[in-house]
Write a protein that holds these residues in place. Sequence first.
Motif, PDB file in Angstrom:
ATOM      1  N   MET A 112       0.850  -1.168   0.000  1.00  0.00           N
ATOM      2  CA  MET A 112       0.000   0.000   0.000  1.00  0.00           C
ATOM      3  C   MET A 112       0.900   1.236   0.000  1.00  0.00           C
ATOM      4  SD  MET A 112      -3.260   0.804   2.482  1.00  0.00           S
ATOM      5  CE  MET A 112      -3.538  -0.904   2.749  1.00  0.00           C
ATOM      6  N   SER A 113       0.514   2.239  -0.726  1.00  0.00           N
ATOM      7  CA  SER A 113       1.347   3.436  -0.854  1.00  0.00           C
ATOM      8  C   SER A 113       1.222   4.341   0.368  1.00  0.00           C
ATOM      9  CB  SER A 113       0.961   4.209  -2.114  1.00  0.00           C
ATOM     10  OG  SER A 113      -0.307   4.812  -1.941  1.00  0.00           O
ATOM     11  N   GLY A 114       2.253   5.154   0.577  1.00  0.00           N
ATOM     12  CA  GLY A 114       2.263   6.099   1.686  1.00  0.00           C
ATOM     13  C   GLY A 114       1.086   7.058   1.679  1.00  0.00           C
ATOM     14  N   PRO A 115       0.807   7.719   0.550  1.00  0.00           N
ATOM     15  CA  PRO A 115      -0.346   8.619   0.517  1.00  0.00           C
ATOM     16  C   PRO A 115      -1.674   7.915   0.814  1.00  0.00           C
ATOM     17  CG  PRO A 115       1.129   9.138  -1.278  1.00  0.00           C
ATOM     18  CD  PRO A 115       1.634   7.859  -0.663  1.00  0.00           C
ATOM     19  N   ARG A 116      -1.825   6.687   0.335  1.00  0.00           N
ATOM     20  CA  ARG A 116      -3.071   5.957   0.609  1.00  0.00           C
ATOM     21  C   ARG A 116      -3.214   5.683   2.113  1.00  0.00           C
ATOM     22  NH1 ARG A 116      -4.654   1.209  -3.094  1.00  0.00           N
ATOM     23  NH2 ARG A 116      -5.251   3.005  -4.310  1.00  0.00           N
ATOM     24  N   ILE A 117      -2.116   5.345   2.757  1.00  0.00           N
ATOM     25  CA  ILE A 117      -2.161   5.113   4.205  1.00  0.00           C
ATOM     26  C   ILE A 117      -2.484   6.411   4.945  1.00  0.00           C
ATOM     27  CG2 ILE A 117      -0.810   4.409   6.226  1.00  0.00           C
ATOM     28  CD1 ILE A 117       0.657   2.449   4.352  1.00  0.00           C
ATOM     29  N   LEU A 118      -1.964   7.531   4.452  1.00  0.00           N
ATOM     30  CA  LEU A 118      -2.313   8.818   5.073  1.00  0.00           C
ATOM     31  C   LEU A 118      -3.804   9.108   4.925  1.00  0.00           C
ATOM     32  CD1 LEU A 118       0.713  11.088   4.124  1.00  0.00           C
ATOM     33  CD2 LEU A 118       0.035  10.351   6.414  1.00  0.00           C
ATOM     34  N   TRP A 119      -4.388   8.768   3.785  1.00  0.00           N
ATOM     35  CA  TRP A 119      -5.832   8.940   3.601  1.00  0.00           C
ATOM     36  C   TRP A 119      -6.606   8.069   4.591  1.00  0.00           C
ATOM     37  CZ3 TRP A 119      -8.455  12.693   1.762  1.00  0.00           C
ATOM     38  CH2 TRP A 119      -7.966  13.457   0.703  1.00  0.00           C
ATOM     39  N   ILE A 120      -6.160   6.835   4.760  1.00  0.00           N
ATOM     40  CA  ILE A 120      -6.814   5.932   5.712  1.00  0.00           C
ATOM     41  C   ILE A 120      -6.712   6.500   7.124  1.00  0.00           C
ATOM     42  CG2 ILE A 120      -6.654   3.648   6.802  1.00  0.00           C
ATOM     43  CD1 ILE A 120      -5.816   2.601   3.991  1.00  0.00           C
ATOM     44  N   ASP A 121      -5.534   7.008   7.474  1.00  0.00           N
ATOM     45  CA  ASP A 121      -5.340   7.588   8.797  1.00  0.00           C
ATOM     46  C   ASP A 121      -6.227   8.824   8.973  1.00  0.00           C
ATOM     47  OD1 ASP A 121      -3.346   7.322  11.227  1.00  0.00           O
ATOM     48  OD2 ASP A 121      -3.630   9.465  10.838  1.00  0.00           O
ATOM     49  N   ALA A 122      -6.320   9.644   7.946  1.00  0.00           N
ATOM     50  CA  ALA A 122      -7.169  10.843   8.022  1.00  0.00           C
ATOM     51  C   ALA A 122      -8.631  10.464   8.222  1.00  0.00           C
ATOM     52  CB  ALA A 122      -7.001  11.687   6.752  1.00  0.00           C
ATOM     53  N   CYS A 123      -9.095   9.447   7.513  1.00  0.00           N
ATOM     54  CA  CYS A 123     -10.480   8.993   7.687  1.00  0.00           C
ATOM     55  C   CYS A 123     -10.705   8.452   9.095  1.00  0.00           C
ATOM     56  CB  CYS A 123     -10.822   7.926   6.647  1.00  0.00           C
ATOM     57  SG  CYS A 123     -10.926   8.572   4.970  1.00  0.00           S
ATOM     58  N   GLY A 124      -9.726   7.713   9.606  1.00  0.00           N
ATOM     59  CA  GLY A 124      -9.822   7.205  10.974  1.00  0.00           C
ATOM     60  C   GLY A 124      -9.829   8.323  12.002  1.00  0.00           C
ATOM     61  N   ALA A 125      -9.000   9.337  11.780  1.00  0.00           N
ATOM     62  CA  ALA A 125      -8.967  10.486  12.692  1.00  0.00           C
ATOM     63  C   ALA A 125     -10.298  11.233  12.657  1.00  0.00           C
ATOM     64  CB  ALA A 125      -7.813  11.412  12.328  1.00  0.00           C
ATOM     65  N   LEU A 126     -10.878  11.376  11.474  1.00  0.00           N
ATOM     66  CA  LEU A 126     -12.185  12.033  11.356  1.00  0.00           C
ATOM     67  C   LEU A 126     -13.255  11.226  12.089  1.00  0.00           C
ATOM     68  CD1 LEU A 126     -14.030  14.234  10.221  1.00  0.00           C
ATOM     69  CD2 LEU A 126     -14.228  12.857   8.137  1.00  0.00           C
ATOM     70  N   LEU A 127     -13.247   9.919  11.890  1.00  0.00           N
ATOM     71  CA  LEU A 127     -14.217   9.060  12.567  1.00  0.00           C
ATOM     72  C   LEU A 127     -14.053   9.128  14.086  1.00  0.00           C
ATOM     73  CD1 LEU A 127     -16.486   6.982  12.239  1.00  0.00           C
ATOM     74  CD2 LEU A 127     -14.726   5.229  12.095  1.00  0.00           C
ATOM     75  N   SER A 128     -12.809   9.107  14.559  1.00  0.00           N
ATOM     76  CA  SER A 128     -12.553   9.222  16.000  1.00  0.00           C
ATOM     77  C   SER A 128     -13.017  10.570  16.529  1.00  0.00           C
ATOM     78  CB  SER A 128     -11.058   9.043  16.300  1.00  0.00           C
ATOM     79  OG  SER A 128     -10.669   7.716  16.150  1.00  0.00           O
ATOM     80  N   ALA A 129     -12.707  11.639  15.806  1.00  0.00           N
ATOM     81  CA  ALA A 129     -13.104  12.975  16.252  1.00  0.00           C
ATOM     82  C   ALA A 129     -14.624  13.089  16.342  1.00  0.00           C
ATOM     83  CB  ALA A 129     -12.538  14.037  15.313  1.00  0.00           C
ATOM     84  N   LEU A 130     -15.324  12.543  15.355  1.00  0.00           N
ATOM     85  CA  LEU A 130     -16.789  12.608  15.369  1.00  0.00           C
ATOM     86  C   LEU A 130     -17.382  11.765  16.498  1.00  0.00           C
ATOM     87  CD1 LEU A 130     -17.586  12.470  11.545  1.00  0.00           C
ATOM     88  CD2 LEU A 130     -17.758  14.453  13.078  1.00  0.00           C
ATOM     89  N   SER A 131     -16.852  10.563  16.662  1.00  0.00           N
ATOM     90  CA  SER A 131     -17.410   9.699  17.708  1.00  0.00           C
ATOM     91  C   SER A 131     -17.063  10.220  19.101  1.00  0.00           C
ATOM     92  CB  SER A 131     -16.952   8.248  17.536  1.00  0.00           C
ATOM     93  OG  SER A 131     -15.560   8.142  17.690  1.00  0.00           O
ATOM     94  N   LEU A 132     -15.818  10.667  19.292  1.00  0.00           N
ATOM     95  CA  LEU A 132     -15.405  11.174  20.604  1.00  0.00           C
ATOM     96  C   LEU A 132     -15.979  12.553  20.908  1.00  0.00           C
ATOM     97  CD1 LEU A 132     -11.678  10.059  20.452  1.00  0.00           C
ATOM     98  CD2 LEU A 132     -13.366   9.251  22.123  1.00  0.00           C
ATOM     99  N   GLY A 133     -16.167  13.370  19.891  1.00  0.00           N
ATOM    100  CA  GLY A 133     -16.613  14.738  20.114  1.00  0.00           C
ATOM    101  C   GLY A 133     -18.108  14.954  20.047  1.00  0.00           C
ATOM    102  N   LEU A 134     -18.793  14.109  19.258  1.00  0.00           N
ATOM    103  CA  LEU A 134     -20.226  14.326  19.072  1.00  0.00           C
ATOM    104  C   LEU A 134     -21.099  13.190  19.597  1.00  0.00           C
ATOM    105  CD1 LEU A 134     -20.185  15.820  15.459  1.00  0.00           C
ATOM    106  CD2 LEU A 134     -20.337  17.054  17.627  1.00  0.00           C
ATOM    107  N   VAL A 135     -20.753  11.961  19.277  1.00  0.00           N
ATOM    108  CA  VAL A 135     -21.620  10.832  19.599  1.00  0.00           C
ATOM    109  C   VAL A 135     -21.467  10.388  21.057  1.00  0.00           C
ATOM    110  CG1 VAL A 135     -22.207   8.453  19.017  1.00  0.00           C
ATOM    111  CG2 VAL A 135     -21.603  10.060  17.201  1.00  0.00           C
ATOM    112  N   LEU A 136     -20.255  10.052  21.470  1.00  0.00           N
ATOM    113  CA  LEU A 136     -20.056   9.519  22.817  1.00  0.00           C
ATOM    114  C   LEU A 136     -20.403  10.503  23.939  1.00  0.00           C
ATOM    115  CD1 LEU A 136     -16.882   7.299  22.335  1.00  0.00           C
ATOM    116  CD2 LEU A 136     -19.270   6.592  22.522  1.00  0.00           C
TER     117      LEU A 136
END
Length: 137
Positions: free
Chosen positions: A1-25
């Motif tokens: 897997m390429s470096g930029p693709r992994i950064l995209w995956i990490d960014a999506c995970g960070a967004l999901l964490s921010a939404l769940s930790l900041g809004l849902v939980l």
Amino acid sequence: MSGPRILWIDACGALLSALSLGLVLPLCSAEVGATAAALRTLAAVALIYLLFDVACLIAGPRRAPFALAVIAVANAVFPVFTAAVFTADGLDLTRLGVAYVGGETLIVWTLAVVEWRTASARDPISSSPEPRRDDRR
């Protein structure tokens, strides 16, 4: 897997964490066993990770090895920081809270290992491994 693709995956995970930790939980903080303030503190850190990922993606693929190394270390530290925040908060996590933190820890540490290995690869942009000696001709 390429470096930029992994950064995209990490960014999506960070967004999901921010939404769940900041809004849902925070809406069900009693069921999680953490205060809304502790959850929002962790959400703010996830947003910082997201901004870093996006900035590195904008900077271009040549920055991917550095970005992956930095975010790998940051991801490895995030569960420790999470434990510290919850400990300072009184550590009254319920089973649901423990399940969330445990699941997030497994995902984040797995991603950190992939990021570190990709950053350490000979060609982290394409993530193509160095040819073995017997393959060179």
